[in-house]
Enzyme design. Structure first.
Site, PDB file in Angstrom:
ATOM      1  N   ASN A   1       0.849  -1.186   0.000  1.00 28.25           N
ATOM      2  CA  ASN A   1       0.000   0.000   0.000  1.00 28.25           C
ATOM      3  C   ASN A   1       0.887   1.240   0.000  1.00 28.25           C
ATOM      4  O   ASN A   1       1.600   1.503   0.964  1.00 28.25           O
ATOM      5  CB  ASN A   1      -0.927   0.028   1.226  1.00 28.25           C
ATOM      6  CG  ASN A   1      -1.864   1.215   1.186  1.00 28.25           C
ATOM      7  OD1 ASN A   1      -2.568   1.434   0.205  1.00 28.25           O
ATOM      8  ND2 ASN A   1      -1.858   2.012   2.253  1.00 28.25           N
ATOM      9  N   GLU A   2       0.874   1.936  -1.126  1.00 32.05           N
ATOM     10  CA  GLU A   2       1.728   3.107  -1.316  1.00 32.05           C
ATOM     11  C   GLU A   2       3.193   2.800  -0.971  1.00 32.05           C
ATOM     12  O   GLU A   2       3.848   3.540  -0.229  1.00 32.05           O
ATOM     13  CB  GLU A   2       1.221   4.281  -0.478  1.00 32.05           C
ATOM     14  CG  GLU A   2      -0.212   4.687  -0.810  1.00 32.05           C
ATOM     15  CD  GLU A   2      -0.654   5.964  -0.100  1.00 32.05           C
ATOM     16  OE1 GLU A   2      -0.165   6.215   1.016  1.00 32.05           O
ATOM     17  OE2 GLU A   2      -1.466   6.708  -0.673  1.00 32.05           O
ATOM     18  N   PRO A   3       3.750   1.702  -1.506  1.00 33.78           N
ATOM     19  CA  PRO A   3       5.124   1.319  -1.128  1.00 33.78           C
ATOM     20  C   PRO A   3       6.187   2.306  -1.582  1.00 33.78           C
ATOM     21  O   PRO A   3       7.300   2.305  -1.036  1.00 33.78           O
ATOM     22  CB  PRO A   3       5.301  -0.040  -1.817  1.00 33.78           C
ATOM     23  CG  PRO A   3       4.354  -0.002  -2.978  1.00 33.78           C
ATOM     24  CD  PRO A   3       3.180   0.770  -2.494  1.00 33.78           C
TER      25      PRO A   3
ATOM     26  N   ASN B   1      -3.700   6.534  -5.698  1.00 38.16           N
ATOM     27  CA  ASN B   1      -4.407   7.204  -4.607  1.00 38.16           C
ATOM     28  C   ASN B   1      -4.282   8.709  -4.821  1.00 38.16           C
ATOM     29  O   ASN B   1      -3.181   9.240  -4.919  1.00 38.16           O
ATOM     30  CB  ASN B   1      -3.804   6.817  -3.259  1.00 38.16           C
ATOM     31  CG  ASN B   1      -3.954   5.332  -2.972  1.00 38.16           C
ATOM     32  OD1 ASN B   1      -4.764   4.650  -3.599  1.00 38.16           O
ATOM     33  ND2 ASN B   1      -3.181   4.820  -2.024  1.00 38.16           N
TER      34      ASN B   1
END
Length: 484
Positions: free
Chosen positions: A124-126, A207
């Site tokens: 997640n949003e790495p 996102n």
């Protein structure tokens, strides 16, 4: 009659082609996060989703309780893999196979009672800049190994692999979409990721946060962010932008085009507006933003660079407030929910059936109607210090500038801190002690928009990391000093 029949068939085919042509309304789902001290039980959450006709949900992990509750619900699910697992999944195909078996295969046993998993979100949003690149080298390898494991499990034709990326993976120094590009430090990795996604016909998940864009860019007005028709527009290479969403989205389009993938399908993995903890973070403004967003999507007009071709799916961030989310970015981080932590709707949202008042969670199991407040019958010289201690663990984010409880005067702000700690600790008598300063009452001390909450029966013990302690103490000291 035969020619007429062929004519009818041709007309039907033409009509059906129009129905699936670019410009269809994006499906609207929600993100279901569980970073909360007392999360709403998964069966209650699934009831909440179903009662509000929410047909898509994105999880941040593969929590078995959530997946079990989603079984047979007919809700499409994205299952998340935490960033902490990327290293092992990158280095071991066996680890990827085990993860797929444990978290996917078992839920596909029966089409009627199983879980309708359609995406695996690898990380997640790495690539978030705040992570300092610690996950960058593992993302693509982890995605490839998960894809290989899906193929071995005969699930590759049912589930697609995606990687949710934060909005800081792409940028435009001039603020113009035509100058959009991926960050130089990750550009090579992004091309590798896009090549993988394109090969397997997976979408790019981005996102987007107009709220953060507005806070961070002095040239963006609130009206422009809220889809106001009266807002001053922005021109870029003969394209006119009327809102912040299109500006962000087309910056991504240009970034994809520059990387060699101009036609990549896009899903907006997170988008929303917080309702507390900062200036302009209110339910009324959130309602305006969400209505502007859904109206814009339903108009099927797309964006200047992709006219009549909006994102195929968007996921509202988020379903519920989470009182244990990191507040490094701001206190608003704990108030993204369209529902409060206990499943009470904040404002109407259009999930595809028109703007409707949301249905609240039913039969919620609360703790007793009791609150912890400051006793006035004691020496109160240490009250502020006790409040600091309480807020180093509990959630006091509404007490800071812009928050719903910011206007609390002393001793109300002390009572709020005490009660937050008391509820988080399941109303244990010793959690309302504070050296004799605490007093348990059955009279609700809530004031105007400031809600003194009562906790839920379910309890997951959770405390703030020590790295946030100094941050809390500094902020709370400032807030309390303003009220003295």
């Amino acid at each position: 009659m035969a020619p007429n029949l062929r004519l009818i068939q041709a007309l039907l085919l033409a009509i059906s082609s129009l129905c699936v042509s670019p410009g269809v309304v994006a499906a609207v789902g929600v993100n279901w996060g569980t970073t909360a001290s007392h999360p709403l039980p998964p069966p209650k959450v699934v009831e909440l989703l179903k009662s509000n006709n929410i047909t898509k949900v994105k999880l941040f992990d593969a929590d078995p309780n959530a997946l079990q509750s989603l079984s047979g619900s007919n809700i499409y699910v994205t299952v998340g893999i935490p960033n902490s697992m990327l290293r092992s999944l990158n280095s071991s195909k066996k680890a990827a196979e085990t993860w797929v078996h444990d978290n996917l295969t078992r839920y596909f046993s029966d089409s009627r009672t199983g879980v309708r998993i359609e995406y695996i979100a690898v990380g997640n949003e790495p690539f978030l800049q705040d992570y300092g690149g610690q996950f960058d080298q593992f993302v693509v390898g982890a995605a490839i190994n998960i894809q290989t494991a899906l193929t071995a499990a005969n699930l590759a034709n049912k589930v697609r692999v995606v990687v949710p990326c934060s909005s800081d993976t792409f940028a435009s120094e001039s603020g113009l979409p035509s100058k959009g590009h991926f960050r130089p430090d990750i550009n090579k990795t992004m091309i590798e990721l896009l090549t993988f996604l394109n090969k397997h016909r997976s979408p790019f998940v981005a996102n987007i946060s107009p709220f953060l864009t507005y806070r961070q860019n002095k040239n963006i007005t609130l009206g422009f962010t809220l889809f106001k028709e009266s807002a001053h527009s922005l021109n870029d290479s003969h394209k006119t932008y009327h809102n912040s969403f299109d500006l962000n989205y087309d910056t991504l389009i240009t970034s994809l085009s520059t990387a060699g993938f101009p036609e990549m399908e896009i899903i907006v993995g997170q988008i929303g507006w917080p309702t507390d903890g900062a200036a302009n973070a209110t339910s009324s403004i959130a309602e305006i933003f969400m209505k502007g967003l859904t109206d814009h999507l339903h108009a099927k007009s797309g964006t200047p660079l992709r006219p009549r071709n909006p994102p195929t799916e968007i996921y509202v961030f988020s379903l519920l407030d989470e009182d244990q989310r990191s507040i490094v970015m701001g206190n608003f981080e704990r108030h993204w929910g369209i529902f409060t932590f206990d499943g009470q709707a904040k404002y109407p949202v259009d999930f595809g059936q028109g703007l409707k008042t949301l249905v609240n969670a039913q039969n919620v199991d609360y703790l007793a109607s009791k609150w912890c407040v400051l006793s006035n019958n004691m020496d109160l010289s240490n009250a502020s210090a006790s409040a600091l201690d309480a807020c180093s663990v509990a959630d006091c984010s509404p007490m800071f500038p812009g928050g719903s409880c910011f206007n609390l005067t002393w001793p109300g702000n002390i009572s709020y801190a005490f009660n937050s700690y008391y509820q988080q600790h399941d109303q244990r008598a010793d959690s309302c002690n504070f050296g004799g300063l605490g007093l348990i009452t059955k009279v609700d001390p809530s004031m105007e928009n400031c809600r003194f909450s009562v906790g839920l029966q379910t309890s997951v013990s959770c405390t703030l990391h020590g790295s946030f302690l100094v941050y809390w103490i500094l902020l709370l000291t400032a807030a309390i000093s303003l009220c003295l």
